[in-house]
Design a protein around this motif. Structure first.
Motif, PDB file in Angstrom:
ATOM      1  N   LYS A   1       7.915  -7.218  74.971  1.00 13.15           N
ATOM      2  CA  LYS A   1       8.752  -8.253  75.005  1.00 13.15           C
ATOM      3  C   LYS A   1       7.902  -9.539  75.743  1.00 13.15           C
ATOM      4  O   LYS A   1       8.040 -10.620  75.365  1.00 13.15           O
ATOM      5  CB  LYS A   1      10.096  -7.895  75.776  1.00 13.15           C
ATOM      6  CG  LYS A   1      11.376  -8.634  75.291  1.00 13.15           C
ATOM      7  CD  LYS A   1      12.500  -8.302  76.319  1.00 13.15           C
ATOM      8  CE  LYS A   1      12.446  -9.206  77.632  1.00 13.15           C
ATOM      9  NZ  LYS A   1      13.182  -8.668  78.490  1.00 13.15           N
ATOM     10  N   HIS A   2       7.273  -9.240  76.884  1.00 14.90           N
ATOM     11  CA  HIS A   2       6.785 -10.212  77.518  1.00 14.90           C
ATOM     12  C   HIS A   2       5.342 -10.632  76.846  1.00 14.90           C
ATOM     13  O   HIS A   2       5.182 -11.827  76.790  1.00 14.90           O
ATOM     14  CB  HIS A   2       6.077  -9.644  78.924  1.00 14.90           C
ATOM     15  CG  HIS A   2       7.230  -9.286  79.928  1.00 14.90           C
ATOM     16  ND1 HIS A   2       8.166 -10.092  80.052  1.00 14.90           N
ATOM     17  CD2 HIS A   2       7.583  -8.145  80.609  1.00 14.90           C
ATOM     18  CE1 HIS A   2       9.115  -9.804  80.965  1.00 14.90           C
ATOM     19  NE2 HIS A   2       8.716  -8.362  81.311  1.00 14.90           N
ATOM     20  N   ILE A   3       4.653  -9.695  75.983  1.00 16.32           N
ATOM     21  CA  ILE A   3       3.588 -10.147  75.168  1.00 16.32           C
ATOM     22  C   ILE A   3       4.191 -11.273  74.023  1.00 16.32           C
ATOM     23  O   ILE A   3       3.400 -12.482  74.039  1.00 16.32           O
ATOM     24  CB  ILE A   3       2.985  -9.223  74.501  1.00 16.32           C
ATOM     25  CG1 ILE A   3       2.126  -8.283  75.696  1.00 16.32           C
ATOM     26  CG2 ILE A   3       2.063  -9.568  73.611  1.00 16.32           C
ATOM     27  CD1 ILE A   3       1.403  -7.055  74.926  1.00 16.32           C
ATOM     28  N   ALA A   4       5.272 -10.912  73.513  1.00 20.43           N
ATOM     29  CA  ALA A   4       5.840 -11.650  72.442  1.00 20.43           C
ATOM     30  C   ALA A   4       6.188 -12.966  73.058  1.00 20.43           C
ATOM     31  O   ALA A   4       5.753 -14.120  72.527  1.00 20.43           O
ATOM     32  CB  ALA A   4       6.790 -10.978  71.862  1.00 20.43           C
ATOM     33  N   ALA A   5       6.805 -13.278  74.109  1.00 21.22           N
ATOM     34  CA  ALA A   5       7.067 -14.404  74.878  1.00 21.22           C
ATOM     35  C   ALA A   5       5.809 -15.226  75.301  1.00 21.22           C
ATOM     36  O   ALA A   5       5.947 -16.379  75.061  1.00 21.22           O
ATOM     37  CB  ALA A   5       8.082 -14.093  76.166  1.00 21.22           C
ATOM     38  N   ASN A   6       5.063 -14.702  75.959  1.00 22.24           N
ATOM     39  CA  ASN A   6       3.590 -15.220  76.025  1.00 22.24           C
ATOM     40  C   ASN A   6       2.936 -15.825  74.677  1.00 22.24           C
ATOM     41  O   ASN A   6       2.491 -17.077  74.841  1.00 22.24           O
ATOM     42  CB  ASN A   6       2.453 -14.232  76.715  1.00 22.24           C
ATOM     43  CG  ASN A   6       1.345 -14.824  76.995  1.00 22.24           C
ATOM     44  OD1 ASN A   6       0.464 -14.598  76.091  1.00 22.24           O
ATOM     45  ND2 ASN A   6       1.096 -15.681  77.960  1.00 22.24           N
TER      46      ASN A   6
END
Lengths: 176, 196
Positions: B90-95
């Motif tokens: 999720k964090h990778i996608a947001a980044n």
């Protein structure tokens, strides 16, 4: 290659239409949201002002002293063979280290050659496909206390180098 | 690092000027540049606010969230070691989305969170995992689709068509990202046996 110019001209208007239309379809008050976001952008721009003053001053000193010209002269035999303007060499390296310092150099090139010159266009394209590798790596890895970064640096440098090559190629094709 | 870099630039400049006799130019250079920085920021305020205003609409209408959902299959290919439902994804996608849209201040916090989550999956805590190497190189290969800052600077310096570099920039960004992914995938293939 003209296609890329068409994309360039369509990109921003298209982003406008898509975002605003999507916002309206979800029942968002798009105008209020825009104003709210604009305040953040304003803060962001004002925040970078001191940094920009400090760095542009340093770059101004460096450039008017002739130090950058001396550096370019030393490297130019190599870069000319690669069809790479030696004026861009200091920026190319600075780009890997610091985003704000490279912005200082970028603006200096714009002032000297103009943004619509070959150098101005090449540097614009190059800046948009490269990253501050050393800075980003140290922040991200330091945050999780990783000391052995394995092949990360090599991979990132290769990616950035490929970006520089691609910039030279595409600018030569379109404006060269 | 910037500490020494900044001091170094000034010292080298003044030292060179002492040898080349450009000391007067240096004084003017310093003053002019400081003034110019302020003018540049004034143009930046306009363009940057326009962009963040637009992005705020995208954030509120959950367009940005929807885009990161779309990214999942591709991220699965990049990070085979990370379970799809894991928080790290999720964090990778947001980044990645924030980077693509040029929202630097949103990208960094998400990126740091992604590293923290990837670290929980990492068996050797002092050594970067495969997923971390891929994430870092992918991230540093430049993902930004439209360089709003560059366009702002170009218009400040009187470009006839500030946005003409978007298309070529997009091409160069694709090349650098593809090169970064290819290099890491090749290295991964080579030492698949000896890695964890």
């Amino acid at each position: 290659m003209q296609l890329l110019i068409v994309i360039s001209n369509l990109m921003l208007p298209l982003v406008f239409v898509i975002i605003i239309a999507h916002g309206l379809s979800k029942g968002i008050n798009v105008y209020d949201a825009f104003i709210e976001g604009a305040v953040e952008g304003m803060k962001c721009a004002v925040d970078i002002m001191p940094t920009l003053i400090g760095l542009m001053m340093a770059v101004g000193i460096l450039r008017s002293s002739g130090a950058l010209d001396i550096l370019s002269d030393i490297i130019s035999p190599i870069t000319e063979r690669l069809h790479y303007p030696s004026e861009l060499v200091p920026l190319t390296f600075m780009r890997l280290v610091s985003s704000s310092a490279s912005t200082g150099l970028l603006l200096d090139l714009f002032r000297q050659y103009g943004p619509d010159s070959y150098i101005g266009r090449l540097v614009s394209v190059m800046m948009s496909c490269t990253e501050t590798v050393f800075y980003t790596m140290s922040i991200y890895f330091m945050s999780v206390k990783i000391t052995k970064t394995r092949y990360t640096l090599a991979g990132a440098l290769i990616a950035n180098f490929a970006g520089v090559l691609a910039s030279v190629l595409i600018c030569k094709l379109i404006w060269g | 690092m910037l500490n020494y870099l900044w001091a170094g630039m000034i010292f080298i400049g003044i030292l060179t000027a002492a040898f080349t006799g450009n000391m007067e130019l240096v004084t003017n250079g310093a003053l002019d540049s400081a003034k110019e920085a302020v003018n540049t920021v004034i143009v930046m305020v306009g363009v940057l606010s326009m962009w963040t205003g637009l992005m705020k609409i995208g954030e509120k209408s959950r367009l940005i969230e929807a885009l990161s959902e779309r990214l999942m299959p591709f991220l699965g290919f990049l990070f085979p070691d990370v379970p799809k439902k894991h928080k790290a994804m999720k964090h990778i996608a947001a980044n990645v989305i924030a980077n693509m849209l040029g929202l630097g201040w949103a990208a960094t916090p998400a990126g740091l969170m992604a590293m923290k989550e990837l670290q929980t999956l990492n068996p050797h805590k002092e050594k970067a995992s495969r997923a971390m190497c891929m994430f870092m190189v992918f991230n540093m290969s430049s993902l930004q689709l439209v360089s709003v800052n560059i366009i702002a600077y170009r218009s400040q310096y009187g470009s006839a068509n500030p946005s003409e570099v978007i298309g070529p920039g997009l091409f160069a960004t694709l090349v650098s990202t593809a090169a970064g992914i290819a290099v890491i995938k090749l290295i991964e293939m080579r030492d698949r046996k000896c890695s964890f």
